[in-house]
Write an enzyme that holds these catalytic residues in place. Structure first.
Site, PDB file in Angstrom:
ATOM      1  N   LYS A 145       0.839  -1.198   0.000  1.00 53.56           N
ATOM      2  CA  LYS A 145       0.000   0.000   0.000  1.00 53.56           C
ATOM      3  C   LYS A 145       0.877   1.252   0.000  1.00 53.56           C
ATOM      4  O   LYS A 145       1.644   1.476   0.935  1.00 53.56           O
ATOM      5  CB  LYS A 145      -0.908   0.050   1.223  1.00 53.56           C
ATOM      6  CG  LYS A 145      -1.947   1.200   1.149  1.00 53.56           C
ATOM      7  CD  LYS A 145      -2.666   1.428   2.457  1.00 53.56           C
ATOM      8  CE  LYS A 145      -1.913   2.367   3.361  1.00 53.56           C
ATOM      9  NZ  LYS A 145      -1.849   3.771   2.828  1.00 53.56           N
ATOM     10  N   GLU A 170      10.604   0.583  10.011  1.00 54.38           N
ATOM     11  CA  GLU A 170      11.581   1.659   9.784  1.00 54.38           C
ATOM     12  C   GLU A 170      10.837   2.951  10.052  1.00 54.38           C
ATOM     13  O   GLU A 170      10.000   3.378   9.275  1.00 54.38           O
ATOM     14  CB  GLU A 170      12.124   1.598   8.351  1.00 54.38           C
ATOM     15  CG  GLU A 170      13.460   2.319   8.188  1.00 54.38           C
ATOM     16  CD  GLU A 170      13.337   3.812   7.971  1.00 54.38           C
ATOM     17  OE1 GLU A 170      13.362   4.560   8.978  1.00 54.38           O
ATOM     18  OE2 GLU A 170      13.206   4.228   6.818  1.00 54.38           O
ATOM     19  N   CYS A 188      14.262  10.430   7.052  1.00 55.31           N
ATOM     20  CA  CYS A 188      14.550  10.027   8.435  1.00 55.31           C
ATOM     21  C   CYS A 188      16.020  10.126   8.773  1.00 55.31           C
ATOM     22  O   CYS A 188      16.391  10.133   9.944  1.00 55.31           O
ATOM     23  CB  CYS A 188      14.055   8.604   8.680  1.00 55.31           C
ATOM     24  SG  CYS A 188      12.277   8.406   8.502  1.00 55.31           S
ATOM     25  N   GLU A 193      11.003  14.946  15.741  1.00 55.84           N
ATOM     26  CA  GLU A 193      11.334  14.980  14.310  1.00 55.84           C
ATOM     27  C   GLU A 193      10.525  16.057  13.601  1.00 55.84           C
ATOM     28  O   GLU A 193       9.299  16.035  13.622  1.00 55.84           O
ATOM     29  CB  GLU A 193      11.056  13.613  13.693  1.00 55.84           C
ATOM     30  CG  GLU A 193      11.536  13.488  12.261  1.00 55.84           C
ATOM     31  CD  GLU A 193      11.384  12.068  11.729  1.00 55.84           C
ATOM     32  OE1 GLU A 193      12.216  11.665  10.901  1.00 55.84           O
ATOM     33  OE2 GLU A 193      10.434  11.376  12.131  1.00 55.84           O
TER      34      GLU A 193
END
Length: 479
Positions: free
Chosen positions: A178, A251, A285, A381
């Site tokens: 997806k 991840e 990331c 983040e």
């Protein structure tokens, strides 16, 4: 005059289909803010159909030889290369990425990674046989796990799709993938290209939102769930998968420390860090967004980095001078802007700190200094074109600051002192440590983090092995 929207469809069992109930979502070009396509909003019936197709295809694909799987993946790599212009155009429209940089920096590594896993398919083996008990021989088999439910992110839709399907298929698994609801176009195009190569049902694509992803992970068919996304999403996947003890590959987020010592080559460090921090609008990331600089060179470094930010350009995909395009969606633009708006009084915006233009979701390359370790923008983040700078006094404090976050994906050290570089690489609690560089990746080396950055590896033989299971077979020599 109304422009007709492009119609994207699911790819299930070798056929392109609308959602069973006809629901769709709008797909927006983030460079313009305009809707250009619709995609299926897949529900339970679509997930059931995709899982059934993958399950039906699994026995046949599992039993193919490694050579056959290698040949198929090499054909896919060649086909992607042959249709590179189409893939780049779809990815750029998906994300607003610069066309030239997508063609030069993303498509070639992506094709190379497929070819790497094509080679890895020939190494699907266990340890050699041996006698560890009198009269008995033991064999270790390495087998595919089965159907894999995979959810890809919106920051690198094409490349992250490759990181997921290539090792899974190389190992003999079948896939239901997806893409993000904001970036489905390039993945659907991949399915169109792959259609002529793989048997029906080996590779399936369903479009949808987080509820679609949840239905995939909670489905009883997959043996493994793999996601690249936020920490929150990863925690939800792990919790859902635990109910029937699925394997999970995560991840998740990052907050990469970039530790610059007083003996570093400052011009090179500034140039490389600016590129590694702003590339893809910082939506990476591993982006070099949390810089720690020795106090003796702090002011010089900040001034040079602020100038590099001012010289960095963002803009339309067809502008060959831009380093990066827009943020992916209005929510992401709001999130990035919010970090800057909430900065504490002791912080100083050295460059940028504002939206660019009135059309699309562009944000200026930004540098923020004067920050403390417990500040929100240090601990969380940002996922945008924002580089923060902190000062440290010695190696011990640099290490304390670097490790003092909940993420542990990537890091870098900038110094000419070999012993110091080795000490830092040993003690930095991150899945990757670069020395005097930041962000290069190769297919042969593992990518993945610790702590809240998740577990499991992408790329490399380690990533390949994550899509396999181990079986011990013992046979009597008297039989």
């Amino acid at each position: 005059m109304t422009t007709e929207l492009r119609r994207l469809r699911n790819y299930i069992g070798g056929e392109f289909k609308d959602a069973a109930d006809g629901r769709t979502t709008e797909v927006v070009n983030p460079a313009t803010g305009e809707v250009y396509a619709t995609a299926p909003l897949s529900g339970q019936a679509d997930v059931d159909a995709a899982m059934a197709a993958a399950a039906a295809a699994f026995p046949g694909w599992r039993d193919t030889t490694p050579a056959e799987r290698q040949k198929a993946l090499l054909k896919i790599a060649d086909a992607f290369e042959a249709r590179a212009d189409e893939l780049v155009a779809a990815e750029s429209e998906n994300t607003g990425k610069p066309l030239g940089l997508t063609a030069s920096e993303e498509l070639p590594p992506m094709v190379d990674q497929i070819r790497f896993f094509a080679g890895a398919a020939r190494l699907l083996e266990g340890r050699s046989a041996g006698e560890y008990m009198d009269g008995m021989t033991s064999i270790v088999r390495r087998e595919p796990v089965g159907v894999c439910a995979q959810v890809a992110p919106w920051n690198y839709p094409m490349m992250m799709a490759v990181w997921k399907f290539a090792p899974a298929i190389a190992a003999g698994n079948t896939v239901v993938l997806k893409p993000s609801d904001t970036t489905p176009a390039s993945t659907v195009l991949m399915a169109e290209i792959i259609d002529s190569v793989l048997p029906k049902g080996v590779f399936n694509v369903i479009c949808g939102d987080r509820e679609t992803g949840r239905a995939m992970v909670e489905h009883s068919t997959p043996a493994m769930a793999s996601i690249t996304g936020s920490v929150r999403a990863g925690m939800q996947v792990a919790e859902s998968a635990s109910k029937d003890v699925k394997r999970v590959h995560l991840e998740l987020g990052g907050k990469a420390p970039v530790v610059v010592f007083e003996d570093a080559d400052i011009p090179k460090a500034v140039e490389d860090i600016a590129v590694a921090g702003y590339f893809n609008a910082g939506q990476d990331c591993t982006a070099a967004t949390r810089v720690l600089v020795h106090e003796s060179i702090h002011d010089e470094f900040v001034a040079a980095l602020a100038k590099a930010a001012a010289d960095t350009k963002t803009g339309a995909p067809d502008d060959e001078e831009v380093l990066y395009g827009p943020l992916n969606n209005p929510n992401q633009l709001k999130q990035v802007a919010g970090f800057i708006e909430r900065l504490p009084a002791h912080a100083k915006v050295e460059a940028g700190g504002h939206q660019v233009g009135e059309k699309g979701y562009f944000y200026a390359p930004t540098v923020v200094s004067g920050l403390k370790q417990d500040d929100e923008i240090i601990q969380n983040e940002v996922f945008g074109p924002v580089i923060t700078v902190q000062s440290f006094t010695d190696e011990s404090q640099a290490l304390e600051y670097a490790n003092g976050v909940e993420f542990a994906l990537a890091s870098s050290v900038w110094t000419k002192n070999h012993g110091r570089a080795m000490r830092m690489s040993k003690n930095l609690d991150f899945g990757c440590v670069w020395i005097n560089t930041h962000i290069p990746l190769v297919a042969e080396m593992p990518h993945g983090g610790f702590k809240k950055s998740g577990y499991g590896k992408d790329l490399s033989a380690y990533g390949f092995e994550d899509y396999t299971r181990i079986k011990h077979v013992m046979t009597s020599l008297d039989g």
